[in-house]
Design a protein around this motif. Structure first.
Motif: not given
Length: 491
Positions: A394-414
């Motif tokens: 569950g922790v590993a899957v949570g890592q994958l989901i959160v990093v995917a979401v924030f890749v989108v957020v950080k690239q949008a800001v960039a």
């Protein structure tokens, strides 16, 4: 010509070639370091129980948080700020004082950490680890000066020294029966060996008179350094808060299994991405006054990092069932499933690699800190839920989901900050996406073919490497030529 103007006069391919030479040098050192650590991990995995392995992991994670801010953010500041002797001396004074303070705090708080995690044996391990924090503060200034001047050969030499010392001390103690103490003592020895090597490399540039600085120098350094330090510690929490959550909610035995699952993605992919971003950081800093140059350099760096990160992450996921028993023994087969998920996490993470370094390079470390803080809050909530409902998977899957979401957020800001076009970022992703998809089809497809797991892994790696080369060579010819150009010496 001033240093800044000189940097701006370079085109992105000149900057990238400089980065490639630095990355190649440091990659060699990292290859040595990772092989040593992999051998050390394999020896310890076969000699320690999951609970013992988790205990030493917990000690090293807590120590790493203190080590991350042992320089007070000064290392980042020295790369960007004008290099005046008084600035360097003020930086050294701050790092020495800050490192000593953190070491004392770690010694004093060690019993509280042990009480919180219900691990009384953690206290002496943490108190001994305070010496690593001292070593980190000692090396911060010389390493930053070497990196600013792009003296990557000196940094490479120091890194090799650190790897050799780590391996000699840790493996020697492990084979001698020192158990959990082998990693702690190896880390202490390596920290001081690296600091000494960096200071020796500075030679005549050594700022020994660190007490000679003015208030203006101190203010200039801290104005940049403190937000940078905040960003660093939050980024460290983002990267390793999962260890703390697993230890707190699932115990040190689960932490031992989870950390071993993270070893291969961390060694082979995440740390390589850190090298690339560390090499690119001073180059972004030199290009900060030329927005067009910064854009082109960023997009080129993004192509390079994602091609490596995505293909390596997916490839590692496909060969995980063979690697775990081969490296760590049949007693660690529970590592396979979280390793697959965490390998995919590393692949997705590469899609956002280096964005924080751009923010710091253009003088906006506070923005990097705010984004990292937001990601940390989401990480904590999602990973606690994952631990509660799914254990380490569950922790590993949570890592994958959160990093995917924030890749989108950080690239949008960039995109907004650097005034990029979203289409240009997507085009930079295209080679990695096509290569990664091809590796996934080959690697996971071969799971359907009955054969020995080790043989399947060898065939997967051979076909995937050849296929990625063909895709880049004949489909993404421009990107292929860029990569070849980065590998050639600039004349």
């Amino acid at each position: 010509m001033s240093e800044d103007s000189a940097g701006s006069a370079l085109n992105p391919h000149q900057l990238a070639r400089s980065a490639a030479r630095g990355a190649a040098m440091q990659s060699g050192a990292v290859a040595v370091s990772r092989l040593v650590l992999l051998a050390t991990t394999a020896i310890l995995a076969r000699s320690l129980t999951p609970d013992q392995y988790g205990l030493v992991t917990l000690a090293l994670v807590i120590m790493a948080y203190a080590e991350t801010v042992a320089d007070g953010g000064i290392a980042q500041a020295l790369v960007v700020l004008t290099r005046r002797p008084s600035i360097v001396r003020a930086s050294l004074a701050i790092t020495l004082a800050f490192g000593a303070l953190l070491a004392v705090l770690l010694v004093a708080l060690a019993p509280l950490f042990a009480l919180w995690f219900r691990q009384p044996d953690l206290t002496p391990l943490l108190q001994a680890s305070s010496l690593v924090v001292i070593g980190a503060s000692l090396c911060a200034v010389p390493e930053s000066l070497l990196r600013r001047d792009m003296r990557f050969s000196a940094i490479t030499t120091a890194s090799v020294v650190r790897a050799v010392v780590t391996g000699a001390v840790t493996m020697g103690l492990a084979l001698g029966g020192a158990g959990v103490w082998s990693l702690i003592l190896g880390s202490i020895a390596a920290s001081f060996a690296y600091a000494i090597s960096c200071w020796v490399a500075l030679r005549d540039s050594t700022p020994w008179r660190f007490w000679r600085w003015g208030k203006a120098d101190l203010r200039e350094v801290t104005d940049f350094g403190l937000p940078a330090a905040g960003s660093q510690i939050i980024s460290r929490f983002n990267f390793e808060v999962d260890y703390l959550i697993v230890a707190a909610f699932l115990g040190t035995a689960a932490l031992g299994t989870y950390q071993l699952a993270f070893r291969l993605p961390e060694f082979g992919i995440v740390n390589t991405l850190y090298i690339l971003t560390a090499v690119l950081y001073p180059l972004y800093a030199r290009a900060q006054r030329d927005p067009a140059l910064l854009q082109r350099s960023y997009l080129l760096g993004l192509r390079v990092q994602t091609i490596f990160g995505v293909t390596a992450g997916i490839g590692l996921a496909t060969v995980a069932p063979a690697l775990v028993p081969l490296l760590f023994g049949d007693g660690w087969l529970s590592v396979i499933e979280p390793l697959i998920v965490l390998s995919l996490y590393a692949a997705v993470r590469s899609l956002g690699s280096g964005i924080n370094e751009v923010y710091k390079a253009i003088g906006r470390p506070g923005l990097a800190m705010r984004l990292s803080a937001a990601q940390l809050l989401v990480f904590v909530a999602v990973l606690i839920a994952g631990a509660h409902y799914g254990g380490i998977m569950g922790v590993a899957v949570g890592q994958l989901i959160v990093v995917a979401v924030f890749v989108v957020v950080k690239q949008a800001v960039a995109i907004r900050i650097m005034r990029l076009r979203a289409l240009d970022v997507l085009r930079s992703y295209a080679p990695a996406m096509v290569c990664g998809s091809a590796v996934a089809v080959i690697g996971f497809g071969l799971w359907l073919v009955p054969m020995d797991a080790t043989l399947r892994a060898v065939i997967t790696i051979a076909i995937s490497v050849a296929l990625v080369w063909c895709i880049l060579r004949f489909w993404f010819t421009v990107t292929y030529n860029e990569l070849i150009g980065l590998l050639r010496r600039e004349r």
